[in-house]
Motif scaffolding. Structure first.
Motif, mmCIF file in Angstrom:
data_model
loop_
_atom_site.group_PDB
_atom_site.id
_atom_site.type_symbol
_atom_site.label_atom_id
_atom_site.label_comp_id
_atom_site.label_asym_id
_atom_site.label_seq_id
_atom_site.Cartn_x
_atom_site.Cartn_y
_atom_site.Cartn_z
ATOM 1 N N ASP A 6 -5.123 76.856 30.676
ATOM 2 C CA ASP A 6 -5.574 77.892 31.649
ATOM 3 C C ASP A 6 -5.895 76.743 33.016
ATOM 4 O OD1 ASP A 6 -8.022 76.343 31.187
ATOM 5 O OD2 ASP A 6 -9.066 78.140 30.368
ATOM 6 N N THR A 28 -3.474 83.847 24.501
ATOM 7 C CA THR A 28 -4.598 84.726 25.399
ATOM 8 C C THR A 28 -5.610 83.587 26.104
ATOM 9 O OG1 THR A 28 -6.132 86.713 26.037
ATOM 10 C CG2 THR A 28 -6.372 85.624 23.733
ATOM 11 N N ALA A 29 -6.045 84.239 27.552
ATOM 12 C CA ALA A 29 -6.870 82.969 28.153
ATOM 13 C C ALA A 29 -7.254 83.540 29.295
ATOM 14 C CB ALA A 29 -6.124 82.026 28.416
ATOM 15 N N GLY A 30 -8.578 83.225 29.811
ATOM 16 C CA GLY A 30 -8.915 83.703 31.240
ATOM 17 C C GLY A 30 -9.934 84.555 31.171
ATOM 18 N N GLN A 31 -10.445 85.307 32.276
ATOM 19 C CA GLN A 31 -11.658 86.008 32.272
ATOM 20 C C GLN A 31 -11.050 87.032 33.266
ATOM 21 O OE1 GLN A 31 -14.473 83.177 33.689
ATOM 22 N NE2 GLN A 31 -13.432 82.888 35.738
ATOM 23 N N GLU A 33 -10.176 91.000 34.688
ATOM 24 C CA GLU A 33 -9.500 92.180 34.253
ATOM 25 C C GLU A 33 -8.228 92.010 33.334
ATOM 26 O OE1 GLU A 33 -8.595 95.499 36.809
ATOM 27 O OE2 GLU A 33 -10.632 94.952 38.121
ATOM 28 N N PRO A 34 -7.869 92.656 32.272
ATOM 29 C CA PRO A 34 -6.643 92.413 31.454
ATOM 30 C C PRO A 34 -5.317 92.352 32.076
ATOM 31 C CG PRO A 34 -8.068 93.754 30.413
ATOM 32 C CD PRO A 34 -8.409 93.708 31.473
ATOM 33 N N THR A 56 -5.557 82.701 35.224
ATOM 34 C CA THR A 56 -6.548 82.729 34.339
ATOM 35 C C THR A 56 -8.277 82.759 35.247
ATOM 36 O OG1 THR A 56 -6.649 80.537 33.922
ATOM 37 C CG2 THR A 56 -5.467 82.066 32.236
ATOM 38 N N THR A 60 -7.970 88.211 32.270
ATOM 39 C CA THR A 60 -7.703 87.830 31.015
ATOM 40 C C THR A 60 -6.302 88.068 30.655
ATOM 41 O OG1 THR A 60 -10.065 88.621 30.469
ATOM 42 C CG2 THR A 60 -8.539 88.361 28.904
ATOM 43 N N VAL A 62 -2.830 88.024 28.561
ATOM 44 C CA VAL A 62 -2.447 88.187 27.106
ATOM 45 C C VAL A 62 -0.858 88.151 27.303
ATOM 46 C CG1 VAL A 62 -1.988 89.658 25.221
ATOM 47 C CG2 VAL A 62 -4.375 89.710 26.618
ATOM 48 N N HIS A 99 -8.594 96.129 24.673
ATOM 49 C CA HIS A 99 -8.021 96.369 26.208
ATOM 50 C C HIS A 99 -7.711 97.792 26.042
ATOM 51 C CE1 HIS A 99 -8.839 91.885 26.823
ATOM 52 N NE2 HIS A 99 -7.543 91.860 25.991
ATOM 53 N N TYR A 102 -5.177 98.175 31.397
ATOM 54 C CA TYR A 102 -4.708 96.938 31.825
ATOM 55 C C TYR A 102 -3.612 96.929 32.914
ATOM 56 C CZ TYR A 102 -2.142 98.378 27.886
ATOM 57 O OH TYR A 102 -1.531 99.062 27.035
#
Length: 303
Positions: A6, A28-31, A33-34, A56, A60, A62, A99, A102
């Motif tokens: 990330d 998946t990774a981050g922060q 909104e998906p 990321t 978020t 995916v 989620h 998204y």
């Protein structure tokens, strides 16, 4: 398995999920909104290894291996490799991950699946990024015909000869001819679609080809093409109700170029953002990852 990191240099999280009757692998990774990323052929989640660290900090992310690809199940053909089935696969995945709504970005065949997802799950998809693809039954097959115009399309302002579509559709024959020469075939094919062939790394080729050589790998890839006529029927039905969500498109002059925006304009109430990336080929996330990430952030977050 090649790894992805990330924006902070941390490895992404790998997972398995039961979704729509199959077992899917995803990262998946981050922060924030998906954002769902849907890859094309013959790739898997590792296609996004340059793009993910640019996203990321804001999303978020995916990124699944689609049905038939990577480390996801490769069921018998009658279990369905068409666009609507794939849309249900990833919708179930996102629901299982918590989620409810998204953003979606798809490239190549993943863009067709992204369109089907936006058209069948309208309450879930917030924005759509449809890149470097045409829809089955809506213009894609016309560019696969053996005509003087198509054969010379790469030398004109727009258009491309997608000769592989009918070849991959033929039962059994592609598997027979490609098996044992996977590296020679796929490296040539993927790099031929680029503006900068060196953008396709040895690490990426090793990852994808190892999956294609695994049990069911090559057949799973081919089944997405053998579903083309069902995809055309799906799209003929889906387009009767035009998309109304915000849409962005990106084409590449070495492949579909301005045809991508024209395609989405036909099945929606309008394209909000559109670009044709100069000096770029079919693999946008590997050849123009900075430009693509900036456009995704602007389109989906307004920044």
């Amino acid at each position: 398995m090649a790894e992805i990191f990330d924006h902070a240099g941390n490895p992404v999280k790998h997972g398995r999920a039961r979704a729509n009757g199959i077992r899917m692998h995803y990262v998946t990774a981050g922060q924030g909104e998906p954002l769902l990323l849907l890859h094309g052929t013959p790739k898997n989640h590792f296609y996004w290894h340059k793009l993910i660290p640019l996203l990321t900090e804001h999303f978020t992310v995916v990124a699944p291996d689609l049905r038939g690809f990577g480390y996801t199940d490769k069921p018998p053909a009658e279990e369905g490799y068409d666009s609507v089935t794939n849309a249900h696969d990833v919708a179930a995945l996102m629901e299982g991950l918590g989620h409810g709504s998204y953003h979606v970005h798809g490239e190549d065949r993943g863009a067709e699946f992204a369109y089907a997802l936006a058209a069948t799950h309208r309450d879930r998809v917030k924005t759509l990024s449809f890149c470097e693809m045409l829809l089955s039954g809506e213009g894609l097959e016309a560019w696969s015909n053996f005509t003087p115009e198509n054969v010379s399309a790469q030398f004109r302002e727009k258009g491309v000869w997608v000769w592989h579509i009918p070849f991959f559709w033929i039962p059994h024959l592609p598997e027979m001819l490609i098996t044992g020469r996977e590296r020679e075939f796929w490296e040539f094919w993927i790099k031929a679609e680029t503006y900068n062939p060196t953008a396709i790394s040895e690490e990426a080729l090793d990852e994808w080809i190892s999956c294609l050589k695994a049990p069911g790998g090559l057949r799973g890839c081919m089944e997405t093409y053998r579903a083309a006529m069902k995809n055309a029927r799906n799209n003929a039905e889906l387009k009767t109700t035009k998309l109304t969500l915000p849409i962005m498109t990106v084409g590449a002059p070495e492949f579909f170029g301005p045809l991508v925006e024209e395609q989405m304009a036909r099945v929606s109430e309008g394209v909000e953002r559109a670009a044709v990336f100069a000096e770029c080929g079919h693999s946008l996330a590997l050849e123009a990852e900075d430009r693509l990430a900036a456009m995704l952030r602007e389109h989906m977050l307004g920044r």
